[in-house]
Design a protein around this motif. Structure first.
Motif, PDB file in Angstrom:
ATOM      1  N   TYR B  44       0.834  -1.198   0.000  1.00 29.11           N
ATOM      2  CA  TYR B  44       0.000   0.000   0.000  1.00 29.11           C
ATOM      3  C   TYR B  44       0.868   1.247   0.000  1.00 29.11           C
ATOM      4  CZ  TYR B  44      -4.121   2.816   0.772  1.00 29.11           C
ATOM      5  OH  TYR B  44      -5.135   3.715   0.617  1.00 29.11           O
ATOM      6  N   THR B  61     -10.165   3.543   2.894  1.00 28.58           N
ATOM      7  CA  THR B  61      -9.239   2.593   3.509  1.00 28.58           C
ATOM      8  C   THR B  61      -9.031   2.931   4.979  1.00 28.58           C
ATOM      9  OG1 THR B  61      -8.144   2.416   1.390  1.00 28.58           O
ATOM     10  CG2 THR B  61      -6.952   1.565   3.295  1.00 28.58           C
ATOM     11  N   ALA B  81      -9.110  -3.059  -0.755  1.00 28.49           N
ATOM     12  CA  ALA B  81      -7.864  -3.096  -1.523  1.00 28.49           C
ATOM     13  C   ALA B  81      -8.020  -3.964  -2.772  1.00 28.49           C
ATOM     14  CB  ALA B  81      -6.737  -3.630  -0.644  1.00 28.49           C
TER      15      ALA B  81
END
Lengths: 474, 477
Positions: B44, B61, B81
């Protein structure tokens, strides 16, 4: 026989029964259940069905009950509530105790009829001003008799009920003369509800400065390290939220539940086979009992062409140890799989779910909250219990007598516990009785449309477990 | 010393004493167990740096992550994700996994976790990584550890692109447990005899499916559960990260190295002896910076460094720290062969001036050969040579293949090969890091090997490489 003789064994056990549950006040949890009870929808009543090989002599049976209620004082006591809930309710001897009110006999044609009667007895509320039990001896069945004992949770939870019965039953068929009786305690003067409330309040007031000091100390400690306190509070809250919300949604096939129509079923299973399946799946007998019920419900759903991956199941978790022993238990709900065909794999999955509960710091939340809730009007407790989401099924395992037992000369052939249905579609209790697992199932007949079908599925569930235990076993 | 904590060593002893063979499984969680930290966070972070993340996705997120922490569904963040990956090429993502492994994740593999994996492999157990992560995160780590089996979350790929969906459930919590049980059924593994290692609170079901669960560096709630359930808890040390202090010491060390070189050379010039000046410079340029950085050496069989000179010293290569360490070990009269590209590396430029390496141009084999002829002459005249036969630094302590060059030189010059095993330079200074952490470097000098010839060279190289591997696996006491 190298074992101690049944008589010695009996005398020792009976001596223990005399000291069984002698505390004067109800515990906070008992108080919560007592005050929050809304029978039968939110009931705390358990019913025990004891199969006997013959009808015992009625006079001897009454005499035994007379003796038992003298030995175990609690059976002649009633609950006295303070006028306002500033104190816990208290046990007090019932000066008007009459055995004939609590014990009677009925005639039925067969076992099925007996179970129907037992369900009706269970559904009737207690007279809360009298000792909280009721026993009926059913005679006239072609193969033996049955004793049905209904008991309130405040007097004994299912575990305590089986324990008490196991203690009071005899190891032999013949009569035992000179049985121990409880020492004649001078009955405490009948407590007055107003006095109780005042005494409770007085204790509270006396404890107030100390409580205030403790609270101030806690606030001080919290102020000194606010981050840690906030973090730990958030973690506790998160745990509560997980426990309340993360179980599977209830199955649509097991509704609508009214909790007002109870139907009793009983089954037997060989204990060795169940223990073997448990061992193969790395679990305990409790896990195997849950797996058995899941197997049955999986079949029931399949019969009605409904596919549900998981259902919420209420289980009992030991707060002390993993092996399901210990003294402190918490009820919790797991998401139980309804899509695993292999019984051994199912046991392993259940095991994983149950052990996962041990990471939840809020497992004891109801225990922790009970003393506070108890100080509030009873509807608060009632709604607190209601918000604890109801599972589709409760499953409970209870240790029964390890050996053959007798009641007034009749041999005990099975002990089945039919628990209450606090919001669940069925409550299943497995009692270990010698080498047999006696399985009692209380079904909400309004939620289970096809009662016969469920009974067949339960029988198939037992067969499946037994087969798995025998095929792979030694 | 074995370099392992007592607890880790005891766990390994128990594995060795227990049942052996492939029907015993050993299941390792990835994030927090085999590696310190979260590989997903590394992925990420890379997307954030590349500005691939829209503000809306970032917000989603963060909110999902916080909600997961506060008792919401903790797997939802992964699905956020996954759905953001829709349309991405699988191949590119796998490449990204390899790149992030080399640059970041390789350095986070716990040394003692690796030792546990190797102990299970020696016992012939079926070792698998069981994780909710995807294979793009796990495969490079598993390959590095020599682990063949993955039990992990599968992403759906259509026409080489992710659809954003998972194939089956995400292997988290109960699903990881059932994944492991299914794997055991397929591979004939006896779970009651098997091992599992996990660190998350969601790993209880996974751990409880085997007979020998271990809570490894457990999360707070798993630690509490393990205490209640009577499961062993193993706390392994994390790879040292670069602290600010360490960075400061590294800068001081670099300055120290350059100062050392300058002093040594000045000394040589004053004495009018360039060779002695170089040796003094090496001593100062290696000892000064290592002392400043707080690095010391623990050397086994130190005498072997001196008994066979001139010689070709070969060592495994994990870190830029290897060169000053070897410089300090060899102390005098040696040089190195270095690739031409490294000539202007700022960390080496002053040092290289001092030890006068034989620069080799690997793109031009003709000139390479000429350089090496010159090197043979230098060896014969008394200058030892230090070579990393792996050719390049490895990302992890796993040995790469040995090239033959060093051994050809030994045969041509008629000198012995002295093998030097360096155990943990990679931990003190990671492959891609410029920061040196304080600590003790374990060094073991193996038996020098003489009489090299072309005839049996391949076999002898393979045997020598095996000795390196064995020494790394079981550090001599």
């Amino acid at each position: 026989m190298s074992d101690s003789s049944p008589v010695d064994d009996d005398l020792q056990r009976w001596g223990g029964a005399g000291t069984w549950s002698t505390g004067a006040e109800l515990t906070s949890m008992q108080t919560l259940l007592w005050r929050a009870e809304r029978h039968p929808v939110q009931s705390s009543t358990s019913t025990v069905v004891i199969d006997l090989d013959r009808a015992p002599d009625w006079d001897r049976f009454v005499a035994a009950a007379e003796w038992g209620t003298r030995l175990v004082r609690r059976l002649r006591q009633r609950v006295v509530e303070p006028v306002v809930p500033t104190a816990a309710p208290t046990w007090a001897d019932d000066p008007t105790f009459d055995l004939a009110y609590h014990l009677r006999r009925e005639r039925v044609a067969d076992r099925e009829e007996m179970l129907e009667h037992a369900a009706q007895i269970a559904l009737r509320p207690f007279d809360r001003t009298r000792p909280l039990w009721e026993g009926v001896l059913f005679e006239g069945m072609p193969d033996g008799a049955a004793y049905v004992l209904k008991i309130h949770h405040a007097l004994a939870d299912p575990l305590g009920t089986v324990q008490l019965l196991t203690m009071l039953q005899s190891g032999r068929r013949a009569h035992t003369p000179r049985k121990p009786v409880a020492e004649d305690v001078v009955a405490p003067s009948e407590p007055d509800p107003v006095e109780l409330a005042v005494a409770g309040l007085r204790t509270d007031v006396a404890a107030l400065p100390e409580a205030a000091l403790a609270a101030a100390r806690r606030v001080g400690a919290a102020a000194a390290r606010p981050q840690a306190v906030v973090a730990s509070t958030l973690r506790y809250g998160a745990s509560v939220r997980r426990l309340l919300t993360q179980a599977a949604p209830p199955s649509p096939e097991l509704s609508p539940r009214t909790g007002r129509m109870w139907s009793f079923l009983t089954l037997d299973a060989p204990l060795d086979a169940l223990r073997e399946v448990a061992r193969l799946g790395g679990g305990t007998l409790d896990d195997a009992a849950v797996a058995l019920v899941l197997g049955a419900l999986q079949r029931y759903h399949a019969r009605h062409d409904v596919t549900v991956a998981e259902i919420p199941v209420g289980v009992r978790v030991s707060l002390d140890r993993a092996d399901d022993l210990g003294n402190r238990f918490a009820g919790a709900i797991i998401s139980a799989p309804l899509s695993i065909d292999d019984p051994v794999d199912r046991v392993a999955a259940v095991r994983g779910e149950v052990l996962s509960l041990h990471t939840e710091r809020a497992l004891e939340v109801l225990d922790a909250a009970a003393p506070v809730i108890n100080r509030m009007p009873s509807f608060v407790g009632a709604s607190a219990l209601r918000t604890a989401a109801a599972p589709d099924a409760f499953v409970l395992t209870l240790p029964g007598p390890p050996r053959r037992r007798y009641m007034a000369g009749a041999e005990v052939q099975g002990i089945y516990v039919l628990g209450p249905l606090p919001g669940a579609a069925l409550t299943v209790c497995l009692v270990t009785c010698g080498d047999t697992a006696c399985i009692g199932v209380n079904v909400d007949a309004s939620a289970v449309a096809d009662l016969r079908g469920l009974e067949e599925c339960l029988a198939e569930g037992v067969e499946e477990m037994v087969a798995a235990g025998e095929v792979r076993g030694p | 010393m074995s370099g392992l904590s007592t607890a880790a060593q005891e766990a390994i002893d128990a594995i060795e004493a227990g049942p052996q063979g492939p029907e015993v499984g050993a299941f390792f969680d990835l994030d927090g167990t085999l590696v310190a930290g979260y590989t997903a966070a590394t992925f990420y972070g890379d997307r954030l740096k590349g500005r691939d993340v829209s503000p809306a996705e970032f917000l989603r997120t963060v909110v999902t992550a916080v909600d997961g922490e506060l008792g919401g569904d903790p797997t939802r963040i992964a699905h956020v994700a996954f759905s953001a990956m829709r349309g991405q090429s699988e191949e590119a993502f796998a490449d990204l996994g390899e790149r992030l492994f080399r640059s970041k994740i390789a350095g986070t593999i716990r040394r003692e976790s690796r030792a546990l994996v190797m102990a299970h492999q020696r016992a012939g157990h079926t070792v698998a990584v069981a994780s909710a992560a995807t294979k793009y995160q796990i495969a490079p780590v598993a390959r590095d550890l020599g682990v063949e089996h993955l039990v992990c979350t599968q992403l759906v790929v259509e026409d080489g692109q992710f659809t954003g969906a998972t194939d089956g459930p995400m292997l988290w919590g109960r699903h990881k447990a059932s994944g492991v049980r299914a794997f055991a059924r397929e591979h004939g593994i006896d779970l009651a005899e098997s091992y599992a290692y996990g660190n998350g609170y969601e790993d209880v079901a996974f751990l409880s499916s085997v007979g020998h669960p271990t809570a490894l560096n457990p999360h707070r709630d798993l630690r509490a559960a393990a205490a209640r359930l009577g499961w062993p808890v193993l706390d392994l040390s994390d790879p040292v990260g670069g602290s600010l202090v360490a960075a400061g010491r590294t800068a001081a060390a670099l300055a120290g190295m350059n100062a050392g070189v300058g002093l040594g050379l000045a000394y040589g010039l004053a004495r009018g002896d360039l060779r002695e000046g170089r040796n003094a410079a090496i001593r100062l340029a290696t000892q000064l910076p290592m002392t400043l950085a707080g690095v010391s050496l623990e050397v086994l069989n130190q005498e072997r460094l001196w008994t066979h000179r001139p010689a070709i010293f070969v060592a495994n290569h994990q870190s830029a720290l290897d060169i000053p360490v070897l410089g300090r070990l060899l102390e005098r009269d040696f040089t190195i062969v270095a690739k031409k590209e490294a000539r202007w590396d700022p960390r080496a430029v002053v040092g290289s001036f001092v030890i006068d390496p034989a620069w080799i141009d690997r793109s031009d084999s003709e000139s390479a050969r000429a350089t090496l002829d010159g090197v043979v002459d230098r060896i014969r005249s008394g200058t030892s040579l230090m070579i990393f036969p792996e050719g390049t630094r490895s990302a992890t302590p796993v040995l790469g293949p040995f090239r033959k060059g060093a051994f050809h030189l030994a045969a041509q010059a008629g000198v012995p090969v002295v093998p030097i095993v360096l155990r943990n330079t990679g931990e003190l200074m990671r492959r891609s890091s410029l920061v040196l952490n304080p600590g003790v470097v374990d060094v073991c000098v193996l038996e020098p090997e003489t009489d090299w010839s072309v005839d049996d060279m391949s076999e002898r190289i393979a045997a020598l490489r095996t000795k390196f591997e064995e020494t790394l696996a079981r550090w001599p006491a």
